[in-house]
Design an enzyme around this catalytic site. Structure first.
Site, PDB file in Angstrom:
ATOM      1  N   SER A  20       0.828  -1.207   0.000  1.00 48.86           N
ATOM      2  CA  SER A  20       0.000   0.000   0.000  1.00 48.86           C
ATOM      3  C   SER A  20       0.865   1.261   0.000  1.00 48.86           C
ATOM      4  CB  SER A  20      -0.960   0.010   1.197  1.00 48.86           C
ATOM      5  OG  SER A  20      -0.260  -0.151   2.418  1.00 48.86           O
ATOM      6  N   ASN A 107      -2.990  -1.979  12.967  1.00 45.31           N
ATOM      7  CA  ASN A 107      -4.442  -1.799  12.808  1.00 45.31           C
ATOM      8  C   ASN A 107      -4.951  -0.524  13.488  1.00 45.31           C
ATOM      9  OD1 ASN A 107      -4.322  -4.163  11.439  1.00 45.31           O
ATOM     10  ND2 ASN A 107      -5.289  -5.429  13.019  1.00 45.31           N
ATOM     11  N   THR A 152     -38.501  26.508 -14.374  1.00 44.63           N
ATOM     12  CA  THR A 152     -38.798  25.146 -13.932  1.00 44.63           C
ATOM     13  C   THR A 152     -38.861  24.337 -15.225  1.00 44.63           C
ATOM     14  OG1 THR A 152     -41.183  25.505 -14.035  1.00 44.63           O
ATOM     15  CG2 THR A 152     -40.154  25.888 -11.902  1.00 44.63           C
ATOM     16  N   HIS A 153     -38.408  23.111 -15.187  1.00 41.91           N
ATOM     17  CA  HIS A 153     -38.281  22.298 -16.411  1.00 41.91           C
ATOM     18  C   HIS A 153     -37.389  22.981 -17.446  1.00 41.91           C
ATOM     19  CE1 HIS A 153     -41.911  20.180 -14.863  1.00 41.91           C
ATOM     20  NE2 HIS A 153     -42.317  21.416 -14.584  1.00 41.91           N
ATOM     21  N   SER A 274     -10.702  26.345 -29.029  1.00 41.95           N
ATOM     22  CA  SER A 274     -10.689  25.172 -29.893  1.00 41.95           C
ATOM     23  C   SER A 274      -9.544  25.317 -30.877  1.00 41.95           C
ATOM     24  CB  SER A 274     -12.025  25.093 -30.640  1.00 41.95           C
ATOM     25  OG  SER A 274     -11.869  24.308 -31.810  1.00 41.95           O
ATOM     26  N   LYS A 280     -14.562  29.687 -30.697  1.00 41.96           N
ATOM     27  CA  LYS A 280     -15.024  28.971 -29.503  1.00 41.96           C
ATOM     28  C   LYS A 280     -14.325  29.387 -28.220  1.00 41.96           C
ATOM     29  CE  LYS A 280     -16.598  24.952 -29.675  1.00 41.96           C
ATOM     30  NZ  LYS A 280     -17.786  24.181 -29.455  1.00 41.96           N
ATOM     31  N   ASN A 282     -14.650  27.472 -24.638  1.00 44.02           N
ATOM     32  CA  ASN A 282     -15.355  26.337 -24.037  1.00 44.02           C
ATOM     33  C   ASN A 282     -15.298  26.363 -22.509  1.00 44.02           C
ATOM     34  OD1 ASN A 282     -15.994  25.288 -26.569  1.00 44.02           O
ATOM     35  ND2 ASN A 282     -14.011  24.245 -26.711  1.00 44.02           N
ATOM     36  N   GLU A 287     -17.277  21.963 -17.063  1.00 46.46           N
ATOM     37  CA  GLU A 287     -17.615  20.593 -17.491  1.00 46.46           C
ATOM     38  C   GLU A 287     -16.857  19.558 -16.661  1.00 46.46           C
ATOM     39  OE1 GLU A 287     -18.212  20.512 -22.122  1.00 46.46           O
ATOM     40  OE2 GLU A 287     -16.785  22.062 -21.575  1.00 46.46           O
ATOM     41  N   TYR A 314     -10.336  -6.113  11.773  1.00 42.52           N
ATOM     42  CA  TYR A 314      -9.656  -5.691  10.554  1.00 42.52           C
ATOM     43  C   TYR A 314      -9.574  -6.821   9.530  1.00 42.52           C
ATOM     44  CZ  TYR A 314      -5.913  -4.060   7.449  1.00 42.52           C
ATOM     45  OH  TYR A 314      -5.179  -3.691   6.360  1.00 42.52           O
ATOM     46  N   GLN A 319      -7.451  -2.070   3.479  1.00 44.64           N
ATOM     47  CA  GLN A 319      -6.316  -1.304   2.948  1.00 44.64           C
ATOM     48  C   GLN A 319      -6.751  -0.505   1.704  1.00 44.64           C
ATOM     49  OE1 GLN A 319      -2.218  -2.893   2.927  1.00 44.64           O
ATOM     50  NE2 GLN A 319      -2.450  -3.055   0.708  1.00 44.64           N
ATOM     51  N   LYS A 322      -8.039   3.743   1.250  1.00 40.33           N
ATOM     52  CA  LYS A 322      -7.390   5.047   1.066  1.00 40.33           C
ATOM     53  C   LYS A 322      -7.503   5.625  -0.340  1.00 40.33           C
ATOM     54  CE  LYS A 322      -4.737   3.423   4.652  1.00 40.33           C
ATOM     55  NZ  LYS A 322      -5.139   2.055   4.259  1.00 40.33           N
TER      56      LYS A 322
HETATM   57  N1  ARG Z   1      -1.112  -1.637   5.117  1.00 38.36           N
HETATM   58  C1  ARG Z   1      -2.205  -1.912   6.003  1.00 38.36           C
HETATM   59  C2  ARG Z   1      -3.400  -1.016   5.680  1.00 38.36           C
HETATM   60  O1  ARG Z   1      -3.217   0.011   5.096  1.00 38.36           O
HETATM   61  C3  ARG Z   1      -1.812  -1.692   7.424  1.00 38.36           C
HETATM   62  C4  ARG Z   1      -2.572  -2.552   8.395  1.00 38.36           C
HETATM   63  C5  ARG Z   1      -2.095  -3.944   8.300  1.00 38.36           C
HETATM   64  N2  ARG Z   1      -2.641  -4.768   9.291  1.00 38.36           N
HETATM   65  C6  ARG Z   1      -2.641  -6.073   9.171  1.00 38.36           C
HETATM   66  N3  ARG Z   1      -3.198  -6.765  10.091  1.00 38.36           N
HETATM   67  N4  ARG Z   1      -2.111  -6.659   8.123  1.00 38.36           N
HETATM   68  O2  ARG Z   1      -4.531  -1.349   5.987  1.00 38.36           O
END
Ligand code: ARG
Length: 458
Positions: A20, A107, A152-153, A274, A280, A282, A287, A314, A319, A322
Site C-alpha cells: 500500500s 491496525n 422550472t423544467h 478550440s 469557440k 469552451n 464541465e 480488521y 487497505q 485510502k
Molecule cells: N497496510 C495496512 C493497511 O493500510 C496496514 C494494516 C495492516 N494490518 C494487518 N493486520 N495486516 O490497511
C-alpha cells in the site's frame, strides 16, 4: 517484520498485491505525529525508558525531514508507510526502534493516521467552501436587483433576480459545511491503543494520546475502532453531496455561457479555446467539475462496497480504503476552487438576462394573481384567462405588457389599465417579498445575514 514464523518470503505477486506504500505514503505526516504521541505516552507510563523514547522521537524527526526533502521511498517489501518508517528508524537508531511498536498494532495505527488525514481534508474542504460562499454572496449583492428568468423544467417560469439564484447555491454550500462539521465531530475519537483488535495488556494512557493528537476522547470499543471506516464514509458521502451541488452550479454556467442563452461571459482563465474553431470559448473547467462529481460519487460507492459484509475486526480489504478517499479529496479541492473562480470572475450579461425574462411570458402568474386580487376572480379561472392572454401575445409576437388594453378587455372585460403595473418584470420581482423570496430587498436581507455568518463585515 514477521520473519519468525515464515520459512519462505512472499512471491513477487504477493509483494505487489500487498503493497500500500504507493498510496499510503500520503499518510506520512500523520504517521510520524501519531508515533511521536504514542512513544511520549509509553515513556510517561514507564513502558519504555526516557532514553529510548528520546532516541525514537529524534529519529522520527529526522525521518520527517528526509521525507520532506526527498519524498517517501517506495519499497514494496516494506508494504506500507508504517513499516517503511519503522524500518528507517531501525537504520537510524538501532534496536531501540523496535520499542516503538509496543502496545500498538498497525491496525490501530492506520485507523488513527487515516482519521487524522480525513480530519485535515475536512478542514481544507471547509476553507474552500467558505471562500466559495464569500464569492457567491459578493456577486449576489451586486446583482440583488438584476432580473433574469427563473426556470422550472428549464422553461421560463417567473422572473427572478440573479442575486436570488446565486444565494440558492450559498444555501446548498451552507448545508455541505454543516454536514462536514457533523462528520468532523463524529470522528473526534482516537483509535490508538486499541492495538490489533482486543486492546493491550500494557498500562497505556489512551486519554493522553487522544489528547495529544487533538481528539476529544479515545474510542470506546477496540474491535470497532480498528474496523470502523465510518469516518471515511462520512467524508465521502458529504463530499459526494457537495460535488453534486458543485456540478449543478457548473451546469448553470455551462448553459448560461452557451450562445443561445448568452447570460454569462466566463473568465478566460477558466476556459479553453478550440484548435479548429477560432470563435469557440469552451467551459471546460465547469464541465470537469460536472464530470468530477461522477468520480467523487464513484469513490463513495467504492468504499461502501469495500466495507459491506466485512466481519470484525480488521480485514486486508480495508487497505483499499485510502485510494478512493485521496482521489475524492483531490477532486473536491479542485472543483471547489474552480467554482469559486468562476463565480468571482464571470461577467454576467444582465441585459441579455432581462431580455430573456421579458420574452418568456414570465409575468403570466402576475397577471393571474392580479385578476384574483383586483377582480376577485377564483385562481383557476384567472389561470384560464391568463392562458388566453399568453396565447394572444404569442400569436401577435409581443410581450404580455405589449398587449393593448382593448385586446386584454376582449379576453376579459374585468381587466383595467392598472394591470400594466403588475406585468413588468421589475414589478413582478419586487412583489415577491415574502421571506426567502426573490424581491431585491429580500435578497439583500439574506446577503446581510450571510455576510455576518461568514465574518465578511469584520
Ligand atoms: N497496510 C495496512 C493497511 O493500510 C496496514 C494494516 C495492516 N494490518 C494487518 N493486520 N495486516 O490497511
Amino acid at each position: 517484520m514477521w520473519g519468525g514464523r515464515f520459512a519462505e518470503g512472499p512471491s513477487a505477486i504477493m509483494r505487489e498485491i500487498n503493497a500500500s506504500i504507493p498510496f499510503d505514503k500520503a499518510l506520512w505526516r500523520q504517521d510520524i505525529t501519531a508515533s511521536k504521541a504514542h512513544v511520549a505516552m509509553l515513556a510517561a507510563q514507564d513502558i519504555v525508558t526516557r532514553e529510548d523514547a528520546d532516541a525514537i522521537a529524534d529519529g522520527l524527526d529526522r525521518i520527517a525531514a528526509e521525507y520532506e526533502a526527498d519524498g517517501v521511498p517506495e519499497d514494496w517489501d516494506l508494504e506500507d508507510i508504517h513499516m517503511t518508517t519503522e524500518s528507517r528508524l531501525a537504520e537510524l537508531i538501532g534496536p531501540a526502534a523496535g520499542r516503538l511498536h509496543t502496545a500498538r498494532s498497525r491496525n490501530d495505527q492506520v485507523a488513527t493516521d487515516f482519521r487524522l488525514w480525513v480530519r485535515d481534508a475536512i478542514d481544507e474542504a471547509d476553507r474552500g467552501l467558505a471562500a466559495l460562499q464569500r464569492a457567491l454572496v459578493t456577486r449576489a449583492s451586486e446583482h440583488a436587483a438584476s432580473i433574469m428568468p427563473g426556470f422550472t423544467h428549464l422553461q421560463t417560469a417567473q422572473p427572478i433576480t440573479l442575486g436570488h439564484h446565486l444565494m440558492a447555491y450559498y444555501e446548498m454550500i451552507r448545508r455541505d459545511r454543516s454536514r462536514f462539521s457533523d462528520a468532523r465531530a463524529r470522528m473526534d475519537e482516537c483509535p490508538l491503543g486499541s492495538a490489533a483488535l482486543a486492546g493491550t495488556g500494557f498500562p497505556i494512557d489512551r486519554s493522553g494520546t487522544a489528547d495529544a493528537l487533538g481528539f476529544a476522547r479515545p474510542t470506546a470499543n477496540s474491535l470497532d475502532a480498528v474496523s470502523d471506516r465510518d469516518f471515511a464514509l462520512d467524508y465521502l458521502t458529504t463530499a459526494s453531496q457537495c460535488a453534486l451541488h458543485l456540478s449543478r452550479l457548473a451546469e448553470e454556467f455551462i448553459i448560461w455561457a452557451s450562445q443561445p442563452f448568452g447570460f454569462v461571459r466566463l473568465p478566460d482563465t477558466l476556459s479553453t479555446g478550440s484548435s479548429i474553431m477560432p470563435q469557440k470559448k469552451n467551459p471546460d473547467a465547469a464541465e470537469l467539475v460536472r464530470g468530477h462529481a461522477g468520480r467523487i460519487i464513484g469513490c463513495n460507492t467504492a468504499l461502501m462496497m469495500t466495507m459491506k459484509g466485512l466481519p470484525l475486526a480488521y480485514s486486508k480489504d480495508m487497505q483499499d480504503d485510502k485510494p478512493p478517499v485521496f482521489e475524492a479529496a483531490g477532486l473536491l479541492t479542485l472543483s471547489i476552487a474552480a467554482m469559486e473562480g468562476m463565480v468571482a470572475g464571470s461577467t454576467f450579461r444582465t441585459e441579455r438576462m432581462r431580455e430573456a425574462a421579458e420574452l418568456g411570458y414570465a409575468t403570466a402568474t402576475d397577471l393571474a394573481d392580479w385578476l384574483v386580487r383586483e377582480a376577485d376572480i377564483p385562481f383557476r379561472e384567472a389561470h384560464h384567462i391568463t392562458g388566453a392572454a399568453v396565447k394572444r401575445a404569442e400569436a401577435d409576437g409581443v410581450a404580455l405588457d405589449q398587449l393593448s388594453l382593448n385586446v386584454l378587455q376582449e379576453i376579459d372585460s374585468r381587466i383595467d389599465d392598472r394591470v400594466y403595473d403588475a406585468l413588468s418584470v421589475d414589478a413582478s420581482v419586487a412583489s415577491r417579498a415574502s421571506y426567502g423570496g426573490t424581491a431585491p430587498e429580500q435578497v439583500q436581507g439574506r446577503v446581510a445575514e450571510a455576510r455576518r455568518v461568514l465574518g465578511m463585515d469584520e
